[in-house]
Design a protein around this motif. Sequence first.
Motif, PDB file in Angstrom:
ATOM      1  N   ARG A  57       0.889  -1.231  -0.081  1.00 49.00           N
ATOM      2  CA  ARG A  57       0.047   0.021   0.029  1.00 49.00           C
ATOM      3  C   ARG A  57       0.946   1.266  -0.092  1.00 49.00           C
ATOM      4  NH1 ARG A  57      -3.959  -1.765   4.861  1.00 49.00           N
ATOM      5  NH2 ARG A  57      -2.349  -2.999   5.064  1.00 49.00           N
ATOM      6  N   ARG A 124       0.661 -12.169   7.481  1.00 50.07           N
ATOM      7  CA  ARG A 124       0.831 -11.874   8.894  1.00 50.07           C
ATOM      8  C   ARG A 124       0.818 -12.836   9.875  1.00 50.07           C
ATOM      9  NH1 ARG A 124      -2.181  -8.921  12.662  1.00 50.07           N
ATOM     10  NH2 ARG A 124      -1.127  -7.645  14.076  1.00 50.07           N
ATOM     11  N   ASP A 149       3.157  -4.782  15.656  1.00 49.59           N
ATOM     12  CA  ASP A 149       3.675  -4.798  14.325  1.00 49.59           C
ATOM     13  C   ASP A 149       4.913  -3.894  14.352  1.00 49.59           C
ATOM     14  OD1 ASP A 149       1.258  -5.909  13.025  1.00 49.59           O
ATOM     15  OD2 ASP A 149       0.135  -4.231  13.287  1.00 49.59           O
ATOM     16  N   ARG A 152       4.767  -0.186  13.658  1.00 56.64           N
ATOM     17  CA  ARG A 152       4.089   0.902  14.613  1.00 56.64           C
ATOM     18  C   ARG A 152       5.321   1.308  15.330  1.00 56.64           C
ATOM     19  NH1 ARG A 152      -1.564   0.001  14.986  1.00 56.64           N
ATOM     20  NH2 ARG A 152      -2.324  -2.041  13.836  1.00 56.64           N
ATOM     21  N   SER A 204      -9.033  -1.933  16.842  1.00 56.40           N
ATOM     22  CA  SER A 204      -7.920  -3.099  17.440  1.00 56.40           C
ATOM     23  C   SER A 204      -6.559  -2.486  17.072  1.00 56.40           C
ATOM     24  CB  SER A 204      -8.488  -4.320  17.287  1.00 56.40           C
ATOM     25  OG  SER A 204      -7.354  -5.149  17.575  1.00 56.40           O
ATOM     26  N   GLU A 205      -5.507  -2.398  17.803  1.00 58.98           N
ATOM     27  CA  GLU A 205      -4.472  -1.705  17.395  1.00 58.98           C
ATOM     28  C   GLU A 205      -3.424  -2.626  18.087  1.00 58.98           C
ATOM     29  OE1 GLU A 205      -4.089   1.053  15.807  1.00 58.98           O
ATOM     30  OE2 GLU A 205      -6.039   1.912  16.061  1.00 58.98           O
ATOM     31  N   MET A 206      -2.099  -2.477  18.053  1.00 59.37           N
ATOM     32  CA  MET A 206      -1.148  -3.448  18.609  1.00 59.37           C
ATOM     33  C   MET A 206      -0.508  -2.286  19.878  1.00 59.37           C
ATOM     34  SD  MET A 206      -0.231  -6.279  17.209  1.00 59.37           S
ATOM     35  CE  MET A 206      -1.539  -7.074  16.912  1.00 59.37           C
ATOM     36  N   GLN A 208      -0.300  -6.249  21.180  1.00 59.62           N
ATOM     37  CA  GLN A 208      -1.145  -7.289  21.989  1.00 59.62           C
ATOM     38  C   GLN A 208      -0.240  -8.358  22.832  1.00 59.62           C
ATOM     39  OE1 GLN A 208      -3.366  -8.973  18.876  1.00 59.62           O
ATOM     40  NE2 GLN A 208      -4.636  -7.157  18.587  1.00 59.62           N
ATOM     41  N   THR A 252      -7.026 -11.348  10.383  1.00 56.42           N
ATOM     42  CA  THR A 252      -6.237 -10.049  10.728  1.00 56.42           C
ATOM     43  C   THR A 252      -6.364  -9.876  12.072  1.00 56.42           C
ATOM     44  OG1 THR A 252      -8.330  -8.875  10.743  1.00 56.42           O
ATOM     45  CG2 THR A 252      -6.835  -8.791   8.413  1.00 56.42           C
ATOM     46  N   GLU A 253      -6.747 -10.952  13.027  1.00 57.60           N
ATOM     47  CA  GLU A 253      -6.888 -10.453  14.511  1.00 57.60           C
ATOM     48  C   GLU A 253      -6.140 -11.648  15.434  1.00 57.60           C
ATOM     49  OE1 GLU A 253      -7.782  -7.222  16.198  1.00 57.60           O
ATOM     50  OE2 GLU A 253      -6.636  -8.920  17.405  1.00 57.60           O
ATOM     51  N   LYS A 277      -0.325   2.591  12.606  1.00 62.31           N
ATOM     52  CA  LYS A 277       0.316   2.128  11.801  1.00 62.31           C
ATOM     53  C   LYS A 277       0.815   2.588  10.604  1.00 62.31           C
ATOM     54  CE  LYS A 277      -1.607  -1.758  10.027  1.00 62.31           C
ATOM     55  NZ  LYS A 277      -1.500  -1.803   8.460  1.00 62.31           N
TER      56      LYS A 277
HETATM   57  O1  5RP Z   1      -4.609  -3.972  14.071  1.00 60.80           O
HETATM   58  C1  5RP Z   1      -4.071  -5.064  13.688  1.00 60.80           C
HETATM   59  C2  5RP Z   1      -4.441  -6.343  14.585  1.00 60.80           C
HETATM   60  O2  5RP Z   1      -5.505  -6.112  15.350  1.00 60.80           O
HETATM   61  C3  5RP Z   1      -3.227  -5.444  12.852  1.00 60.80           C
HETATM   62  O3  5RP Z   1      -2.159  -4.369  12.596  1.00 60.80           O
HETATM   63  C4  5RP Z   1      -4.045  -5.179  11.485  1.00 60.80           C
HETATM   64  O4  5RP Z   1      -4.842  -6.058  11.316  1.00 60.80           O
HETATM   65  C5  5RP Z   1      -2.968  -5.633  10.403  1.00 60.80           C
HETATM   66  O5  5RP Z   1      -3.766  -5.673   9.253  1.00 60.80           O
HETATM   67  P1  5RP Z   1      -3.274  -5.375   7.856  1.00 60.80           P
HETATM   68  O6  5RP Z   1      -2.133  -6.346   7.887  1.00 60.80           O
HETATM   69  O7  5RP Z   1      -4.355  -5.783   6.912  1.00 60.80           O
HETATM   70  O8  5RP Z   1      -2.862  -3.872   7.715  1.00 60.80           O
END
Ligand code: 5RP
Length: 449
Positions: A57, A124, A149, A152, A204-206, A208, A252-253, A277
Amino acid sequence: MEVNDTDVRRERCDPDRPAHPGVFLTREAGKSDHQPAGLSVDFPVSVVLPAGGTGERTGLRTPKQFCSLLGRPLISYTVQAFERVSWIQSVVVVVAEENMDLMTDVVQRFRHTKVRAVPGGSTRHRSIWNGVLALGEGEGEGAVVIVHDAVRPFVDEDLLYKIATAAKEHGAAGAIRPLVSTVIATTSEGYLDHSLERAKYRASEMPQGFTYDVISRAYQRRGSTQSFTICPADRSPTSGSKCSESDFEFGTECLHLALQYCGTNAKLIQGPPTLWKVTYKRDLAAAESIIKDALSRSACVITGGSASGAALAGALREAVGALGTELEVVPDLRGENARCLAKEGNFILVSVGPSRPSEVEALLTELEAANRALLHPLVVIWVHMSDSDELSVSGRAAAVMDLSSAAKLRNILLYGIQLHPSKIGHMKTKQPGSHVWKSFYLCVLPFDI
Ligand SMILES: O=C(CO)[C@H](O)[C@H](O)COP(=O)(O)O
Ligand SMILES: Nc1ccn([C@@H]2O[C@H](COP(=O)(O)OP(=O)(O)OP(=O)(O)O)[C@@H](O)[C@H]2O)c(=O)n1
């Protein structure tokens, strides 16, 4: 970048409203001098940083985690954020096979010490699972694994502590943020199907966190015969089912897997806005400007011990203080004052009277010995006030230019400012911000920029 007080206040009053993305502080790799007093845990904590993506992206060829911010790859900032936390034992960075050498080079160049790189997977979830496997059962019962991630970079110790301790208590924990936009569902024809009540949902972020038992079981593949002991946080996993290839491919979670396959309801903790992110190219520019801003917030002024130097430094402190930059004034970097070498921030060397480039040279040597320009470019400004009519066209200006060129090769940006008292007027008697300070800025003569 300024954090607007009103935004911060508004966020405090109304946790559902996002505010300014915020600032962060950097510290040198391996150092934990900023550690809030008393933070420690009595269980092992390891970290998995998934960094195996391609960053499609961003539209760039280089995966975003290896894009350079102020001469240093993004991944190194994220690693640093974990490495500086004393109670974190080890960091596993998961990278694509073809980037293993690149990652090894980053670890060596920026002297990361707690890091190990392992190969990633095609998604991921596959990468995270590889990272967890690399930690191994050696993590032992009761160990906590933080997943974050790699893209971040602005995560602070306070939040890591909250996540780690909540994960230990509840089996899983994750950072959340208020939603910025409303989430809607669309029909296959592209019409609105329904919209969610925004106040009820969170992003939902990181980071975790998980106990090692929970994350290992959450990722157990269907068909796998490996057995795991049931952890205390376990409640009612979905009819004994295990993680599917579809989860690995499209999921994704991680918190969802913990709920679905271990029956563990993660504890959710609101994190600061800085958790965002890096996803698009513009995010790289934003991250760099946040880093620059943080680096320019403080400096150490060295006066050489003279009364006139101290007066000039004091006036400078008031003037830049009004602009939000904090200056610590010391006579030299000896004894107690050597603490300034370990602190974040740039350096200003003040001298009044005859010009002595050797003082500048000595400072540069000290900074280099302390590795101060290892992680980001360091700015050193030599402010020299002299009565001499000869302002810049001189052998000493040339000497400083030579120093400046040599310093640049060592990641130190040396600037020289020459002040002439007759042009400054009654600097000491005027208030900061007055027209005299405007003339202070106007009459500077850079030796080299
Ligand atoms: O927030 C998150 C988990 O809760 C991940 O960072 C997010 O899902 C990553 O997704 P993607 O790789 O599609 O951007
Ligand atoms: N196969 C993958 C895919 C992603 N990630 C990592 O997961 C994190 C979050 O993912 P995302 O932002 O989606 O990164 P990319 O997949 O690289 O980005 P894009 O979706 O734009 O390609 C990143 O640190 C990324 O490197 C990973 O370790 N292995």
